[in-house]
Design an enzyme around this catalytic site. Structure first.
Site, short mmCIF file in Angstrom:
data_model
loop_
_atom_site.label_atom_id
_atom_site.label_comp_id
_atom_site.label_asym_id
_atom_site.label_seq_id
_atom_site.Cartn_x
_atom_site.Cartn_y
_atom_site.Cartn_z
CG ASN A 124 -0.29 0.06 2.53
OD1 ASN A 124 0.87 0.43 2.63
ND2 ASN A 124 -1.01 -0.29 3.58
CG HIS A 535 -8.48 3.80 1.63
ND1 HIS A 535 -8.37 5.17 1.77
CD2 HIS A 535 -7.22 3.36 1.40
CE1 HIS A 535 -7.10 5.53 1.63
NE2 HIS A 535 -6.39 4.45 1.40
CG HIS A 579 -5.17 6.95 3.95
ND1 HIS A 579 -4.38 6.93 2.83
CD2 HIS A 579 -5.64 8.22 4.03
CE1 HIS A 579 -4.37 8.13 2.26
NE2 HIS A 579 -5.13 8.93 2.98
#
Ligand code: FAD
Length: 601
Positions: A124, A535, A579
């Site tokens: 990520n 997300h 996030h």
């Protein structure tokens, strides 16, 4: 030392790769035959590795982690933060494709998910944000799980965190963050590295010019992320990505066995028919194998992997399962539903500021040499902006839409995330539109993100290939309020760049074109360029015990089953104002304590 022990050790040395920490097996044939596993964790991703590691703190318990992808150790691009885009659309990315999205004028989207040890944490963008106090308090209320309230979850998020105030360049980040808000003794290293650029000074100066809309936020992880903040990342003080594989799994002992490159098909009941402790997986030849957990199975396959395993196990909506030819064992209409994700729109503005381009080979050599230079951060600019729209902002005026943040005053509606200053298109993790053909000038490239969309999507099995890629319907921008909030976000961005600080160096947007100003034109622009922000959450949502919706109870147990819990981002009932990885670490720590407590009694 007993003969039996020596034999077992010799067996392990021959059949598996010994790395510090968990013992890694490349094939089910190599698993020792004489070990009974107390817990089987499906998916060695962000949450799964936390659970395995915490449970392994009890030396009496044996844990098996089964991961579909390879070891992160094989993949160099997981390490230098600045080259993480190299991981996308490779063998360590599930690289899903969604069905066509009506809310995006029929466009489909690619949807990345990490497929290796560490899962998305190995792949990520490393941004580290906890979300707001109001997010967690709202989830606690919706799920009837007091453990999720901000005051209760924060110690667990901090338990996971090892915050270090200096980065690999020995820059002191005092003033950029508030160390007192962080954990310092956990596994996962968090730092606040930056690569200085004149843009930073101008941006910070706007906090004194447009203070109401853009106040300075010293630390976006204080429970009220509103304002202009410096970024924080899951990057260690040696400029290497910190993940659930490197920071957790790698620190376990011999009581964690990790079976990689192995796809789990389903869980099967034993005993009374609701006790789903048998795990069926495929070996390299495609043959089915089974293993039984003595205590529990923990499903941590992520937002698509987890519901896929459930559905293939006969846990889901009866009618849908029938279509796929699967016998229903637990009729639960919520499995795979309630999907939601942040929605992102690329915004581009011409600038006379210096670009952030650099020579990649040189930067990589520098990173290899002494862990300094341009690759110490994932993107090329250093800040995030969090905006809470006013209560009377257009989307909410005259009761047009209900505020999706639930009215909590600590939650922003929109995030602005900076990519780069360049003449070249940005490298992003999502599908983006082409830059305007006539914009052969240097531009500031950034993303406006709706943090609280109310649209909902779903995932379901592909009935012709239930173990293959699922059908993913993001349901993105199917609710008008989601577009309206992005529209206000773009207007807010334009206000930022018309501040005295930026007036001389940044001109009006070229994406959207400067003359795109009316509601209708902005909405059309948004639908033509928006993308999910990767997300995703919610496909196995937590709900109160006895509720007629949701997939897991507040103790993470799958409703209507025994011996089966879900611990990953799929259990979140709604999105955080930030996030998703830090919240995922938080709930993984919480679930681990609950599971350990249940079996320690
Ligand atoms: C490209 C990208 C960028 C992102 N950037 C950020 C960021 O900067 N900051 C942030 O906070 N969040 C970010 N996120 C989101 C965040 O990383 C995730 O929300 C979070 O890590 C999800 O954790 P998880 O445990 O739910 O799932 P995952 O980490 O995805 O773990 C699931 C694991 O299960 C395995 N698996 C799935 N199905 C099976 C099966 N059938 N058999 C065996 N194994 C299986 C997968 O291979 C994977 O390893 C990003 C995500 C992506 C994809």
């Amino acid at each position: 030392m007993t003969l039996h022990y020596l034999r077992s050790l010799a067996f392990l040395l021959i059949c598996c790769q010994l790395v510090p920490g968990a013992i890694l097996f490349n094939s089910p044939d190599d698993l020792p035959q004489d070990v009974e596993y107390d817990f089987v964790v499906i998916g060695g991703g962000t949450a799964g590795n936390v659970v395995a590691t915490r449970l392994a703190e009890n030396p009496e318990w044996n844990i098996l982690v089964i991961e579909a992808g390879p070891s992160n150790e094989e993949i160099f691009a997981t390490r230098p933060p600045g080259i993480f885009h190299d991981l996308l659309k490779t063998r360590v990315d599930w690289n899903f494709t969604t069905v066509n999205q009506p809310g995006l004028n029929g466009r489909n989207q690619s949807y990345a998910r990490g497929k290796m040890l560490g899962g998305c944490s190995s792949h990520n963008g490393m941004v580290y944000t906890t979300g707001s106090r109001d997010d967690w308090d709202r989830w606690a209320k919706v799920t009837d799980a007091e453990e999720l309230s901000w005051d209760n979850i924060l110690p667990l998020i901090r338990r996971a965190e090892r915050f270090v105030l200096k980065d690999s360049e020995n820059q002191d980040e005092t003033g950029h963050v508030d160390p007192s808000l962080h954990g310092h003794t956990g596994n996962l290293t968090v730092t606040a590295p930056y690569v200085a650029h004149p843009f930073d000074d101008l941006l910070i100066k706007t906090t004194t010019e447009l203070t109401d809309e853009f106040p300075y936020k010293q630390d976006m992880n204080d429970g009220r992320p509103i304002g202009i903040s410096w970024n924080q990342f899951t990057i260690d003080e040696h400029a290497e990505r910190s993940t659930s594989a490197t920071a957790y799994l790698a620190r376990t002992g011999g009581n964690v066995h990790t079976l990689i490159n192995t796809f789990v098909k389903r869980v099967l009941p034993i005993g009374n028919g609701l006790d789903f402790r048998k795990v069926e997986f495929m070996d390299a030849q495609g043959s089915s194998r089974k293993v039984v957990a003595q205590k529990e199975v923990i499903l941590s396959g992520g937002i698509f992997g987890t519901p896929q395993v459930l559905l293939n196990s006969g846990i889901g909506l009866r009618e849908e399962l029938a279509t796929a030819g699967i016998k229903t064992l637990v009729n639960n209409p919520s499995v795979g539903k309630n999907f939601t994700d942040h929605v992102a729109v690329l915004v581009v503005l011409p600038t006379t500021l210096p670009d952030t381009d650099f020579d990649r080979d040189q930067a990589l050599a520098q990173w290899n040499h002494n862990r300094t230079g341009r690759l110490i951060i994932p993107n090329h600019l250093n800040n995030l902006i969090w905006v809470r729209l006013a209560d009377d902002a257009v989307p909410f005026g005259e009761g047009a839409f209900i505020d999706p943040t639930g009215g909590g005053k600590n939650s922003p509606h929109v995030e602005f995330s900076f990519s780069q200053i360049s003449i070249h298109p940005p490298k992003t993790t999502v599908d983006i539109p082409d830059l305007p053909p006539d914009s052969n000038t240097t531009t500031v490239q950034m993303t406006a993100v709706n943090l609280h969309p109310v649209s909902r999507g779903s995932m379901s099995l592909n009935s012709t290939n239930p173990f293959g890629p699922p059908l993913i319907d993001l349901g993105i921008l199917t609710e008008d309020v989601d577009v309206a909030i992005l529209r206000e976000g773009i207007r807010s961005l334009r206000r930022l760049y018309s501040s005295p600080s930026f007036r001389d160096s940044v001109s009006d947007t070229v994406l959207p074109a400067a003359n795109v100003t009316t509601d209708e034109d902005l909405d059309a622009f948004i639908r033509s360029v928006a993308s999910p922000w990767l997300h995703g959450i919610g496909t196995a949502a937590m709900s109160p015990r006895g509720a007629d919706w949701g997939v897991v109870d507040p103790n993470f147990q799958v409703k209507g089953t025994e011996g089966l819990r879900i611990v990953d981002a799929s259990i979140f009932p709604d999105l955080p104002s930030g996030h998703t990885q830090a919240p995922t670490y938080g709930i993984a720590e919480l679930a681990s304590s609950m599971i350990a407590e249940a079996w320690n009694d």
